[in-house]
Write an enzyme that holds these catalytic residues in place. Structure first.
Site, PDB file in Angstrom:
ATOM      1  CD  GLU A   1      -2.945   1.122   2.657  1.00 17.60           C
ATOM      2  OE1 GLU A   1      -2.822  -0.006   3.530  1.00 17.60           O
ATOM      3  OE2 GLU A   1      -3.580   2.219   2.039  1.00 17.60           O
TER       4      GLU A   1
ATOM      5  CD  GLU B   1      -6.091   3.025   6.815  1.00 14.80           C
ATOM      6  OE1 GLU B   1      -6.159   3.221   7.920  1.00 14.80           O
ATOM      7  OE2 GLU B   1      -6.075   2.285   5.821  1.00 14.80           O
TER       8      GLU B   1
ATOM      9  CD  GLU C   1      -3.202  -2.245  10.500  1.00 15.83           C
ATOM     10  OE1 GLU C   1      -3.959  -2.515   8.981  1.00 15.83           O
ATOM     11  OE2 GLU C   1      -2.745  -1.477  11.459  1.00 15.83           O
TER      12      GLU C   1
ATOM     13  CG  HIS D   1      -7.571  -2.167   8.073  1.00 19.94           C
ATOM     14  ND1 HIS D   1      -8.517  -1.132   7.179  1.00 19.94           N
ATOM     15  CD2 HIS D   1      -6.022  -0.883   8.352  1.00 19.94           C
ATOM     16  CE1 HIS D   1      -8.557   0.365   7.251  1.00 19.94           C
ATOM     17  NE2 HIS D   1      -6.658   0.182   7.899  1.00 19.94           N
TER      18      HIS D   1
ATOM     19  CG  MET E   1       0.060  -3.319   5.183  1.00 21.54           C
ATOM     20  SD  MET E   1      -0.890  -1.795   4.619  1.00 21.54           S
ATOM     21  CE  MET E   1      -1.944  -3.059   3.745  1.00 21.54           C
ATOM     22  CD  GLU E   2      -4.888  -2.235   5.593  1.00 18.51           C
ATOM     23  OE1 GLU E   2      -3.566  -1.984   5.828  1.00 18.51           O
ATOM     24  OE2 GLU E   2      -5.254  -1.547   4.820  1.00 18.51           O
TER      25      GLU E   2
HETATM   26  N1  TRP Z   1      -3.074   1.231   5.652  1.00 14.49           N
HETATM   27  C1  TRP Z   1      -2.344   1.080   6.643  1.00 14.49           C
HETATM   28  C2  TRP Z   1      -3.291   1.317   7.757  1.00 14.49           C
HETATM   29  O1  TRP Z   1      -3.997   2.568   8.243  1.00 14.49           O
HETATM   30  C3  TRP Z   1      -1.138   2.267   6.483  1.00 14.49           C
HETATM   31  C4  TRP Z   1      -0.587   2.453   5.141  1.00 14.49           C
HETATM   32  C5  TRP Z   1      -0.864   2.663   4.514  1.00 14.49           C
HETATM   33  C6  TRP Z   1       1.117   2.222   4.789  1.00 14.49           C
HETATM   34  N2  TRP Z   1       0.501   2.741   3.711  1.00 14.49           N
HETATM   35  C7  TRP Z   1       1.903   2.491   3.959  1.00 14.49           C
HETATM   36  C8  TRP Z   1       1.970   1.165   6.569  1.00 14.49           C
HETATM   37  C9  TRP Z   1       2.840   1.825   3.919  1.00 14.49           C
HETATM   38  C10 TRP Z   1       2.899   1.687   5.658  1.00 14.49           C
HETATM   39  C11 TRP Z   1       3.700   1.272   4.061  1.00 14.49           C
HETATM   40  O2  TRP Z   1      -3.250   0.429   8.970  1.00 14.49           O
HETATM   41 ZN    ZN Z   2      -5.616   1.047   8.344  1.00 15.09          ZN
END
Ligand code: TRP
Ligand code: ZN
Length: 875
Positions: free
Chosen positions: A129, A328, A306, A309, A271-272
């Site tokens: 992501e 989010e 997470e 998510h 990260m999910e």
């Molecule tokens: N989606 C993740 C969360 O909110 C966070 C996230 C977005 C992320 N971009 C990222 C984590 C890049 C690490 C690197 O839980």
């Molecule tokens: Zn998130």
């Protein structure tokens, strides 16, 4: 095959208005990773189907990988069948349905951007992501292309015994040459941003969870062998999250295994990725000796986030990145609710509001302001912001308030019923809430598209026995949005009679009395609410529970504020009253209208009353005794004067300490910690004791108390509280204490991060020199985001007085650091820019210095990430 257009032209702006559905869909993708010593070879075979009417297929792909082979339906394509650009691969003619094989070669050990496939602490891991997958293979790297993934990983068995990817495990076995393989199958179609792969030598903590419908799920937390002992709290938090989501939202987990991997080089919190969360060690590892109570809470909150998510983000995902808050904002709301249920709802709410004000309000009031659903971006990584996350959660919370908890739950059910397996928009979410509740949210939607923090003014007017509350809302222009409209917002108010009893005078006008107070629905710029027969001396309690993310102005007198601190049953409103009471006086001092030595009687009386330990929730008591932060005070000024704010605040602190030295000391002594545990009451007691220590640190003999507090501590909460105060003090053996702490904890990265952080926040006059010196320390690592932020972000975001040093040295330090980090890790470099962009809020001298620093930085920038923010900041 590397003959690409090499020009590194700045990226084009992407607009929501230009959204087009994908021209192709992908049913399945088979990925094979061959991990060698220096390179990783990735073979991706995908089944495409044409959905639009374009002849050619254009795949996303970044500049750091090399293309080795492309084959269509098994036939290798020659160079004239496709065009390879810096950021894409176009295949000129493709049939309606076909299989495409793409082979790429990557150099993960050279990847310091921590995006795509990289190497951290001897292990391979991925971060996809938002757009990292395009650095692994050429693909349709957009969230509305969902495919089923089958993954095979091959690597050296001794170096990488653990091989993980999304979904459920498949075959595994040995290969020639000391290598082995593992296969993974994810039955749930997903966008590429949720893909993950990990290969490493990792220890594993295993447990299980039985879902409400009786399915047993294996839970694994992978971490460095030496860190396994610190994974218990994360595991328990995961189990609590799974149970909570079943109980509160009826949502069960949907795979046989749930894997979490902790890595120490990570751009964000966690990260999910479907079935394979990758976490920053900071949000997994926790032990009483090394983690503070706040750290434990953050572990639980992020583990929950997470996990939640899995439904809000993964099962239902985003159509495009403008919809980021769909997952989010909603998931932050869910993790906040979870933490409220696990800890103290009252204190959790004021912690969340404080974060919102410290980070989101300044964003909303500065050059980087953008709506919860942005309309354009250059680099999407720059939009993982407090606005999208925290204000996004407030928007969800307002809907929850406006339609009620039951209708909200029905709305969630309807949302999943309609959209499971789809990539949707914020609009789809609001529609589900409307349809489930019957409440019209047409006007409310404006929260998604209008940027800026609304100012809400509430004034009173007597009319005979009636009292009229006059509400007025107004939002200042933000970049690109000159015209602002009034918003639809819930405003919860209460009334207390002169004795402090809750009363419910009849309301004439739009609104209803609920258990928590009277819920007014503000929709216009001006609106009046008439309350019948309000007795003399009654006091209104305004914006209880902070029901709308606004900055509030009111006509309550210091006496009335003190009264609310004492009597309001809404914990948030009580804390807010205290914040205003202290804040109003400090602002008067800064403006030269009051002398900080003449503490108003309302403040001194309230303060000494509170010290009689009159508040049952000691965490709340700690917060009632704590002065507003410099940032919070600064937000109420037109021109920020950081050193005056700092001086006034310190002086008030010292004054209150002196005037109450006995009460402070005896309450402090009475809170002698028993044996350590993580019960709510114990955490609250530590919070109070450390809040008191801050006052006591201003009294004669403080050095001994601080040292005893530090030496006597059996946990990191107390230890670091004392160390932070010592780091800011003139204590004679300050250096020796810091040195001893370093020596004791040098083996523990997360503790050493704290050691850097307390020094980055040191308010001593030599702070800038000290930070520069610490950047040369052998343990300082510019390439490690945790370490970098522990020193530099604590300095630039939290150390207001020293960052805004009048000679500009703080600004130069930050700009130079950003320029250096930009070459290593643009995403993380960009996250450091915001404080420099706040120059419009400063006096002229500092404006010039800040702009000079930004311009210097502008000249050195290499990435789109930092360029986008610097350009916006310069305006
Ligand atoms: N989606 C993740 C969360 O909110 C966070 C996230 C977005 C992320 N971009 C990222 C984590 C890049 C690490 C690197 O839980
Ligand atoms: Zn998130």
């Amino acid at each position: 095959m590397d003959a690409r257009a090499s020009a590194n032209a700045p990226k084009q702006e992407i607009r929501l208005a230009d959204y087009q559905p994908p021209a192709f869909s992908i049913e399945t993708i088979d990925l094979v990773f061959r991990l060698e010593d220096e390179v990783a070879v990735v073979e991706a075979t995908s089944n495409f189907k044409r959905e639009g009417d374009v002849r050619s297929l254009t795949l996303d792909g970044g500049p750091y990988m090399s293309l080795k082979r492309v084959a269509l339906n098994g036939v290798e394509l020659g160079g004239n069948a496709y065009t390879l650009n810096r950021e894409s691969l176009s295949i000129h003619e493709v049939p309606d349905a076909f299989t495409l094989t793409v082979v790429t070669e990557l150099r993960p050990k050279e990847n310091t951007r921590l995006e795509g496939l990289y190497f951290s602490g001897g292990n391979y891991c991925t971060q996809c992501e938002a757009e990292g997958f395009r650095h692994i293979t050429y693909y349709l790297d957009r969230p509305d292309v969902l495919a089923r993934y089958n993954v095979r990983i091959e690597a050296d068995k001794a170096k990488f015994p653990v091989l993980l990817s999304n979904g459920n495990p498949g075959a595994m076995g040995d290969l020639a040459g000391g290598r082995h393989f593992a296969e993974w199958h994810d039955p749930h179609p997903k966008p590429a941003y949720l893909f993950a792969m990990v290969a490493g030598k990792l220890g594993c903590l295993t447990d299980s969870f039985t879902t409400a419908s009786g399915k047993e799920v294996t839970l694994n937390i992978y971490a460095a062998e030496a860190d396994l002992a610190k994974c218990d709290y994360a595991m328990a938090s995961l189990q609590r999250s799974m149970k909570w989501d079943e109980e509160v939202f009826g949502l069960e987990y949907d795979l046989d295994v749930y894997n979490i991997v902790a890595v120490s080089d990570f751009n964000m919190g966690a990260m999910e990725n479907k079935g394979l969360n990758v976490f920053n060690t900071k949000y997994v590892l926790a032990s009483p000796a090394t983690a503070t109570d706040a750290d434990f809470d953050h572990v639980e909150g992020v583990i929950g986030h997470e996990y939640f998510h899995n439904w809000t983000g993964n099962r239902v995902t985003c159509r495009d990145w403008f919809q980021l808050s769909l997952k989010e904002g909603l998931t932050v709301f869910r993790d906040q609710e979870f933490s409220s249920d696990m800890t103290s709802r009252a204190v959790k709410r004021l912690d969340d509001v404080r974060t919102l004000r410290m980070i989101q309000f300044p964003e909303d009031g500065g050059p980087l302001a953008h709506p919860v659903r942005p309309e354009k971006y250059i680099e999407i990584n720059n939009f993982y912001t407090a606005t999208v996350y925290n204000k996004g959660a407030e928007v969800i919370r307002m809907m929850h308030r406006l339609i009620g908890a039951d209708a909200f739950r029905r709305g969630m059910d309807l949302y999943f019923e309609r959209h499971d397996g789809q990539a949707v928009t914020c609009e789809d979410f609001v529609c589900a809430m409307e349809d489930a509740s019957g409440v019209d949210l047409k006007h409310f939607r404006l929260w998604y598209s209008q940027a800026g923090t609304p100012s809400l003014t509430i004034k009173r007017e007597r009319d005979g026995t009636d009292l009229i509350l006059k509400l007025e809302q107004q939002t200042k222009a933000t970049p690109g949005q000159g015209e602002k409209k009034p918003l639809h917002m819930p405003v919860l108010v209460g009334w207390l009679d002169a004795d402090g009893n809750e009363i419910q005078p009849a309301l004439e006008g739009e609104g209803v009395w609920t258990e928590d107070g009277c819920l007014l629905e503000l929709t216009a710029a001006h609106q009046a609410y008439r309350f019948r027969d309000v007795p003399d001396g009654a006091v209104p309690s305004l914006l209880r529970a902070f029901t709308a993310p606004v900055s509030l102005d009111h006509d309550l007198s210091p006496t009335e504020l003190a009264f609310l601190v004492k009597h309001d049953r809404d914990a948030f409103a009580r804390w807010e009253a205290a914040q205003y009471m202290y804040g109003d006086f400090l602002l008067a001092c800064v403006a030269g209208k009051a002398n900080v030595k003449d503490v108003p009687s309302e403040i001194s009386t309230t303060f000494s009353h509170l010290l009689k330990d009159t508040v049952t929730d000691r965490a709340l008591l700690a917060e009632l005794l704590t002065l507003p932060s410099e940032i919070a005070i600064g937000q109420r000024m037109d021109v920020l004067e950081p050193s005056k704010i700092f001086d006034a605040r310190e002086a008030l602190l010292a004054g209150l300490a002196k005037a109450n030295s006995e009460a402070l000391t005896s309450l402090y002594m009475s809170l002698k910690p028993g044996s350590y545990d993580l019960k709510q009451e114990s955490k609250a007691q530590r919070r109070l004791r450390n809040a008191l220590l801050r006052y006591i640190s201003q009294l004669p003999g403080a050095d001994d108390v601080l040292r005893a507090h530090l030496d006597g501590a059996d946990n990191m909460t107390d230890r670091i509280a004392a160390l932070a105060m010592i780091a800011s003090s003139d204590m004679a053996d300050r250096e020796a204490v810091l040195e001893a702490f370093y020596t004791e904890w040098q083996h523990d990265d997360l503790v050493i991060d704290k050691w850097f952080a307390v020094q980055g926040q040191s308010t001593r006059k030599d702070a800038v020199a000290r930070v520069l010196e610490l950047m040369q320390h052998p343990a300082f690592k510019l390439a490690n985001p945790n370490r970098l932020r522990s020193l530099v972000t604590s300095f630039s975001m939290l150390n207001q007085a020293r960052f805004h040093e009048a000679d500009g040295s703080g600004y130069r330090l930050l700009a130079d650091t950003i320029a250096r980090v930009d070459k290593i890790n643009p995403q993380t470099a960009a996250r450091l820019v915001a404080p420099l962009g706040r120059w419009r809020r400063m006096g002229e001298d500092r404006q010039v210095l800040m702009k000079t620093a930004l311009e210097r930085l502008r000249a050195q920038v290499e990435s789109d990430d930092v360029r986008e923010l610097v350009d916006k900041s310069l305006g």
